[in-house]
Motif scaffolding. Structure first.
Motif, mmCIF file in Angstrom:
data_model
loop_
_atom_site.group_PDB
_atom_site.id
_atom_site.type_symbol
_atom_site.label_atom_id
_atom_site.label_comp_id
_atom_site.label_asym_id
_atom_site.label_seq_id
_atom_site.Cartn_x
_atom_site.Cartn_y
_atom_site.Cartn_z
ATOM 1 N N GLN A 132 0.821 -1.204 0.000
ATOM 2 C CA GLN A 132 0.000 0.000 0.000
ATOM 3 C C GLN A 132 0.858 1.257 0.000
ATOM 4 O O GLN A 132 0.495 2.267 -0.628
ATOM 5 C CB GLN A 132 -0.936 -0.017 1.212
ATOM 6 N N ALA A 133 1.991 1.228 0.681
ATOM 7 C CA ALA A 133 2.869 2.401 0.711
ATOM 8 C C ALA A 133 3.402 2.715 -0.681
ATOM 9 O O ALA A 133 3.497 3.885 -1.085
ATOM 10 C CB ALA A 133 4.018 2.162 1.695
ATOM 11 N N GLU A 134 3.746 1.687 -1.435
ATOM 12 C CA GLU A 134 4.240 1.909 -2.799
ATOM 13 C C GLU A 134 3.145 2.469 -3.689
ATOM 14 O O GLU A 134 3.395 3.348 -4.525
ATOM 15 C CB GLU A 134 4.765 0.591 -3.366
ATOM 16 N N GLN A 192 0.685 4.382 -2.717
ATOM 17 C CA GLN A 192 0.515 5.790 -2.355
ATOM 18 C C GLN A 192 1.601 6.660 -2.973
ATOM 19 O O GLN A 192 1.326 7.789 -3.414
ATOM 20 C CB GLN A 192 0.523 5.920 -0.831
ATOM 21 N N GLN A 193 2.823 6.155 -3.017
ATOM 22 C CA GLN A 193 3.899 6.909 -3.665
ATOM 23 C C GLN A 193 3.616 7.101 -5.154
ATOM 24 O O GLN A 193 3.823 8.188 -5.713
ATOM 25 C CB GLN A 193 5.222 6.192 -3.459
ATOM 26 N N THR A 211 0.710 7.145 -6.597
ATOM 27 C CA THR A 211 -0.405 8.105 -6.716
ATOM 28 C C THR A 211 0.086 9.530 -6.567
ATOM 29 O O THR A 211 -0.327 10.434 -7.315
ATOM 30 C CB THR A 211 -1.474 7.780 -5.680
ATOM 31 N N ALA A 212 0.971 9.767 -5.604
ATOM 32 C CA ALA A 212 1.486 11.117 -5.392
ATOM 33 C C ALA A 212 2.306 11.590 -6.578
ATOM 34 O O ALA A 212 2.205 12.745 -7.012
ATOM 35 C CB ALA A 212 2.313 11.150 -4.107
ATOM 36 N N SER A 218 -0.071 12.345 -9.521
ATOM 37 C CA SER A 218 -0.843 13.564 -9.263
ATOM 38 C C SER A 218 0.009 14.809 -9.464
ATOM 39 O O SER A 218 -0.454 15.810 -10.038
ATOM 40 C CB SER A 218 -1.408 13.516 -7.844
#
Length: 530
Positions: free
Chosen positions: A373-375, A377-378, A380-381, A384
């Motif tokens: 999940q952390a990867e 989120q990275q 996605t950031a 974006s």
């Protein structure tokens, strides 16, 4: 050897030698076919003009070639393909039936009129454009028609050039990007030609791109600009994500809403608190007046007479000052022009594949696991930030971790070994094996019996002539050189024995085949004796 050949007879010798010659020719043809180099395709779908020119060029270069029955394909030995193509390329072949700038190579410029020169220039330009379009992978043939109006005396009478293109495709149809690329190519090669003035048709008569006029041209331009923006942003995001998850591990799709309305805004602001003198006007007047009560005398009319001012009287002086000041109120003017193409809304969808672990044992399937999940989120950031997502204007981004459906080719294949055979090698081996079997059959079943029968001594006849006793005492056939029966060599006793033996054999066979009828016949014979 000579006695055997002489005893065989001329007819048998001629037949033996003829069959041997045919077998030798067949074996030579088979070995020549097996040892000959396999032919490969040089060019296909040639026009009759190009096929004739290529045949002439290959014949002059002493290159062995073979033409297909329909005359549109040419085959040469596999080792000569590259050399033949380079030689033909040096001669400008194949030209696909079009004429380029070589039309001016062998032309007498002194005897050509301006009209002929202009027509040849137009033909050369059309031919060169057709060759450029033919070089595309999906295009099989192309024809280009250009309409370039003559220069007009007045600018208002000037007409823009137009172009029409008919393309023959290898398969399928052209995509929008390929169609736009062809239109841009032709427009860039002709002065004053706009891409929206180029019409493209395929060989089936379907319109791939029509000439746009007015609103249609503006709409097509807006669609092209939107597509280019989306594709440019999609490639940028694809490179970022694949740099993290690996090549082929991400799919990115971008949808953008662009505002193509052009707005011009002019704003004027007045500030009453800020005033400044605009102009100042000052007028000053000074006046002096003197009056006397005496009349005019004679002394005043003669030279050196008495001055009237010296006489008694009244005197007055006046001064006036007029000042005007004009003030201006502070004003600011602001003009803003919003150019078309402003992004009003942006949507980005990203699909990321999980982690595939190779199989631990041979033959087992690889394992798949989702990414942390952390990867995610990275990722996605990063997406974006790179796309410039602005939630205030309604932008949306979705990054999902899913398992991609991969074909066996995507998973990977083993490298070919030193003894790996492809389809061509297998077909070639099957052809050689079939020819070898045919050659062996000719040797063992045709040539060998003929040669063996030629050199072996003749056997005693056991056919009908032998049964009749046409055999001499030494076992040879009692025939003369003319093929007639030699009565002096016939053995009468042998004839009678052969007849008796033949009769007994026929009776024995009949009894074995018909036992019931034989019993009936014997019973009838016994009744007759009684």
């Amino acid at each position: 050897m000579l006695s055997l050949l002489k005893s065989a007879g001329p007819v048998k010798l001629i037949a033996a030698f003829g069959v041997t010659a045919l077998v030798a020719v067949a074996l030579f043809a088979i070995m020549f076919r097996v040892g000959a180099e396999e032919r490969a395709l040089l060019y296909s779908d040639l026009s009759p003009k190009d096929a004739a020119a290529i045949s002439e060029s290959l014949t002059a270069a002493n290159v062995d070639f073979q033409m297909s029955p329909e005359g549109s394909s040419i085959f040469v030995p596999r080792s000569k393909v590259a050399e033949a193509r380079m030689r033909l390329a040096a001669d400008g072949l194949p030209g696909q039936g079009s004429i380029g700038y070589e039309i001016f190579d062998k032309q007498d410029a002194l005897g050509a009129t301006t009209f002929v020169q202009n027509v040849n220039k137009l033909r050369a330009l059309e031919g060169e454009l057709a060759r450029s379009i033919d070089s595309l992978e999906t295009v099989k043939s192309a024809r280009v028609h250009l309409v370039i109006p003559e220069k007009a005396l007045f600018e208002t009478d000037r007409q823009p050039p137009t172009a029409s293109i008919v393309v023959g495709l290898e398969r399928g149809s052209l995509s929008e990007k390929q169609t736009a690329a062809i239109r841009s190519l032709v427009a860039a090669a002709v002065q004053g030609l706009s891409p929206d003035k180029v019409t493209i048709l395929d060989e089936r008569g379907e319109l791939l791109a029509g000439a746009s006029i007015g609103a249609d041209a503006a709409s097509a331009a807006m669609d092209d600009r939107t597509t280019q923006y989306e594709e440019r942003l999609r490639r940028r995001l694809q490179e970022i994500v694949e740099g993290i998850v690996g090549a082929g591990g991400a799919r990115v799709q971008v949808t953008a809403d662009l505002d193509f309305s052009q707005v011009t805004t002019t704003q004027e602001n007045f500030n009453p608190d800020q005033v400044a003198p605009r102009s100042t006007r000052t007028i000053e007047e000074v006046a002096a007046d003197r009056s006397t009560d005496q009349g005019v005398t004679q002394a005043q009319n003669v030279p050196d007479g008495q001055n009237p001012g010296d006489a008694g009287g009244n005197a007055s002086n006046s001064n006036r000052t007029d000042e005007t000041v004009n003030y201006e109120i502070s004003k600011s003017t602001r003009t803003e022009i919003v150019t078309p193409g402003k992004v009003t809304r942006l949507s980005v969808a990203v699909a990321v594949d999980g982690v595939t672990t190779p199989a631990a044992k041979a033959g087992s399937a690889p394992t798949w696991s989702p990414r942390p999940q952390a990867e995610m989120q990275q990722i996605t950031a990063l997406v974006s930030s790179a796309a410039g997502i602005n939630p205030e204007r309604g932008d949306k981004i979705e990054v999902v971790n899913v398992r991609f459906a991969k074909s066996p080719n995507d998973i990977g294949s083993t490298a070919p070994g030193p003894f790996a055979f492809d389809k061509n090698d297998i077909l070639r081996a099957a052809e050689i094996l079939a020819m070898t079997l045919v050659a062996a059959a000719l040797l063992f079943f045709v040539a060998r019996p003929m040669i063996k029968g030629l050199f072996e001594p003749p056997k005693p006849a056991t056919g009908p002539m032998g049964v009749l006793g046409v055999v001499g005492p030494d076992g040879s056939i009692a025939l003369t050189e003319d093929g007639e029966i030699d009565e002096d060599r016939i053995d009468i006793a042998r004839i009678q024995g052969s007849l008796n033996a033949n009769a007994m054999k026929q009776v024995s066979d009949m009894v074995k085949e018909n036992p019931d009828q034989t019993v009936s016949v014997i019973r009838s014979w016994l009744q007759e004796d009684k």
